[in-house]
Design an enzyme around this catalytic site. Sequence first.
Site, PDB file in Angstrom:
ATOM      1  N   GLY B  13       0.814  -1.213   0.000  1.00  6.66           N
ATOM      2  CA  GLY B  13       0.000   0.000   0.000  1.00  6.66           C
ATOM      3  C   GLY B  13       0.845   1.260   0.000  1.00  6.66           C
ATOM      4  N   LYS B 216      -4.355  -9.321  -1.144  1.00  3.93           N
ATOM      5  CA  LYS B 216      -3.544  -8.980  -2.313  1.00  3.93           C
ATOM      6  C   LYS B 216      -2.306  -9.879  -2.453  1.00  3.93           C
ATOM      7  CE  LYS B 216      -0.626  -5.949  -1.645  1.00  3.93           C
ATOM      8  NZ  LYS B 216       0.748  -5.981  -1.100  1.00  3.93           N
ATOM      9  N   LYS B 278       1.295 -12.435   4.116  1.00  2.00           N
ATOM     10  CA  LYS B 278       2.499 -12.409   3.259  1.00  2.00           C
ATOM     11  C   LYS B 278       3.278 -13.714   3.411  1.00  2.00           C
ATOM     12  CE  LYS B 278       2.888  -7.404   3.738  1.00  2.00           C
ATOM     13  NZ  LYS B 278       1.909  -7.095   2.679  1.00  2.00           N
TER      14      LYS B 278
END
Lengths: 315, 315
Positions: B13, B216, B278
Site C-alpha cells: 500500500g 492482495k 504475506k
Amino acid sequence: MNTNKTAVIALGGNAISPKGELDTIANQFRNTRKSCVAIMNFIKQGYHLAITHGNGPQVGNALLRVEMASDKAPRLPLGICDADTEGGMGYMIEQSLQNSLIQAQMDRDVVTIITQIIVDADDPSIQHPSKYIGGWYTKDEIARLAKKFGWQIKEIPGKGWRRVVPSPFPRKIINRKAIKHLVDLGIIVIAAGGGGIPVYIMENGLYEGFDAVIDKDLASSVLARDIGAQEFFILTDVDQIAINFGKANQEFIDTIRLDDLKALLGEGHFPAGSMGPKIQAAINFIENGGKTVIITSLETAQESLESGKYTRITP
Amino acid sequence: MNTNKTAVIALGGNAISPKGELDTIANQFRNTRKSCVAIMNFIKQGYHLAITHGNGPQVGNALLRVEMASDKAPRLPLGICDADTEGGMGYMIEQSLQNSLIQAQMDRDVVTIITQIIVDADDPSIQHPSKYIGGWYTKDEIARLAKKFGWQIKEIPGKGWRRVVPSPFPRKIINRKAIKHLVDLGIIVIAAGGGGIPVYIMENGLYEGFDAVIDKDLASSVLARDIGAQEFFILTDVDQIAINFGKANQEFIDTIRLDDLKALLGEGHFPAGSMGPKIQAAINFIENGGKTVIITSLETAQESLESGKYTRITP
C-alpha cells in the site's frame, strides 16, 4: 468454418444502457448478457475479436459520485474515471461473455485491457471544448460547480447547462502491441472502452493525461487499424444508415463505396451529433487499409454477417 | 544481463498511498513515480514481470462515493468497485512506468489486465466475514447504512464500527492465459490489483461475482504460480521480516528454508492482521513450485536483487 478474420466490434450505448431505462448494475448486466447473443455469432464464425463500448452514462455517474463526495473523498480527474469505467464495464462484459461461452461449451478466453490513446497536444478541440459530459444543471448550480472544480460549461438553449470537455481526435493506441498479440492468439479482447483514456505527449517526450473524452467510434477505428483488423462492425440502435434521415425521401444505404460515402458526408447527411462520427470512423478505417465496415444494430448483426445485408462500406 | 527470469512484484500500500498522507490523485501519482524507480531495477536486469498492487484506500473511497451519491447514481457492488480501481490504479501505475521507461530509453510495453480470480463457493469466510472495508462509523451511523445497503458490520472495541466482507482464498486466475502470454513476450503486465475480483462458480457452471475481497499477497502468489514465475517479490514497508517482532529478542530473518518458515508461522510469529498473509503467500508459492520469495521494502529491493540480502525464502 474458421476464417480467422479479425474484426473490431463497437458496441453502442444501447448494448448496455438503453435510453429510458434505470441504469442499475442489475439492468446493465441483463442488457450485456443479451448483447452477448450477437457477439457469440461472430465467435461461432471463428472471428478473432476486439470489442469496444461506450461509457456515457457510467462516466457521468462516476463524475456525479466524485462531485457529491468531493469534501470527503479525493477528486478523481476525468482520465481516472475513464480508466475506472474501462475496468468496471470491461469486467461486466467480460464475465457475461465468458458465461455465454461456457453455455455454448466453447473454449475462448476473454480479457479486458485498459487502453490509453495518444492525441495531439495541439488538437483544436482543446481550445474549443464542446463535448457535453455528466449531468444537467441550472445556471446557478453549474456556476458554483464550475468554480469549485474548474469546469468549462455551456448552455443548451432552452434546456439547461452542462459541463463541456475537449474531444480530441485519436491518433494511436498506446497498448496496441499487447492487444494485437492477444487477438491474434484468438483471445477476445475488450479494449478502448468509452473511447479510451486520452493522453498527449509532452515536450519532454513523456505521456500525460488530461480531462477530455475521445469519441468511441473514432477510437474503435484507430484500434481496428492498429491491430490489423479486416472488418469493423459498428453496432448501434438503427439497422442501417440512411440519407435524408427522417424525411419523406429517406433512403436506406446498403452497400456503398468509400468515395460515395465521403460525398454524402460532404453533403451534410450525417450530423456531428448523431451518425457523423460513425461515418467518419468508417471512412478512416477504410482509408487506412480496412476491407469492410458494417453499420447495423445488435439485432440484425447476425443477418448482416450471413447475408451481407444492411449498411456495408467497402473501399 | 538478460536473464529473462519471470517474477511477480507485489507492491504494498505504501508504494502508492503511504499512511498519514492525503490520498489525492496528485500524491498517488507522485508516490507511484517514486515506486517505479524500484521496478526499473528489475526491468534493467531483464526480468519478465507482472506487477500487483493493493487498493485499500482507493476502494474505500470508491465505496464512500457510492454511498454518498446512492440516491442519485446507481449503487455499485464491491466487485465493480474492485474492477474500477484495477482500471484507475492500473492506468496510473502503467503510465508512470511507461514514462520511466521513456526516460531510460528502454522499449518495453506495459499493460493493465482486469483480473478475475476464482474462489470456492463454500469458502468458510463467506459465512464468517471478517475483512474490514471502507470507513469508520458510530454505532448509529452504521446501523442506518447497514440497513440501507445490506452490510454486515463489526465493532472494533473502543474504536468504532466498520463494514466487514468475506476474504475468500484465491484458487485460480481466470485470465491467467492472457497474462502469461504477455509476460512471456516481455510485456510488463499490471494484474490482480487489489487482490483481483473474486468470482465463484455457480452450480450451473457459470461465473458469478459477490461482495468480497481477496488478500492482495495471496492473490499475487496464485498469479505467480499460474504464470510460471520463478521469483515472487513482496515489497512492503519493512526491509525484512523478523521473529519476536518489536520485542527485546527480535531477530531479523535473512535466508530461510520453507520448512523453517512454516515452523515459525506455526509458532505464531506472524499475526493474521499484519505479516501473516504475506508469509502464507510465500509458503503457497514455494509449495507450488516457486524458486524464491523475497520480502523486503521498495527502498531495499535493488540491494536485495544484487546481494541476496534481506528476507529470502527458498524451497
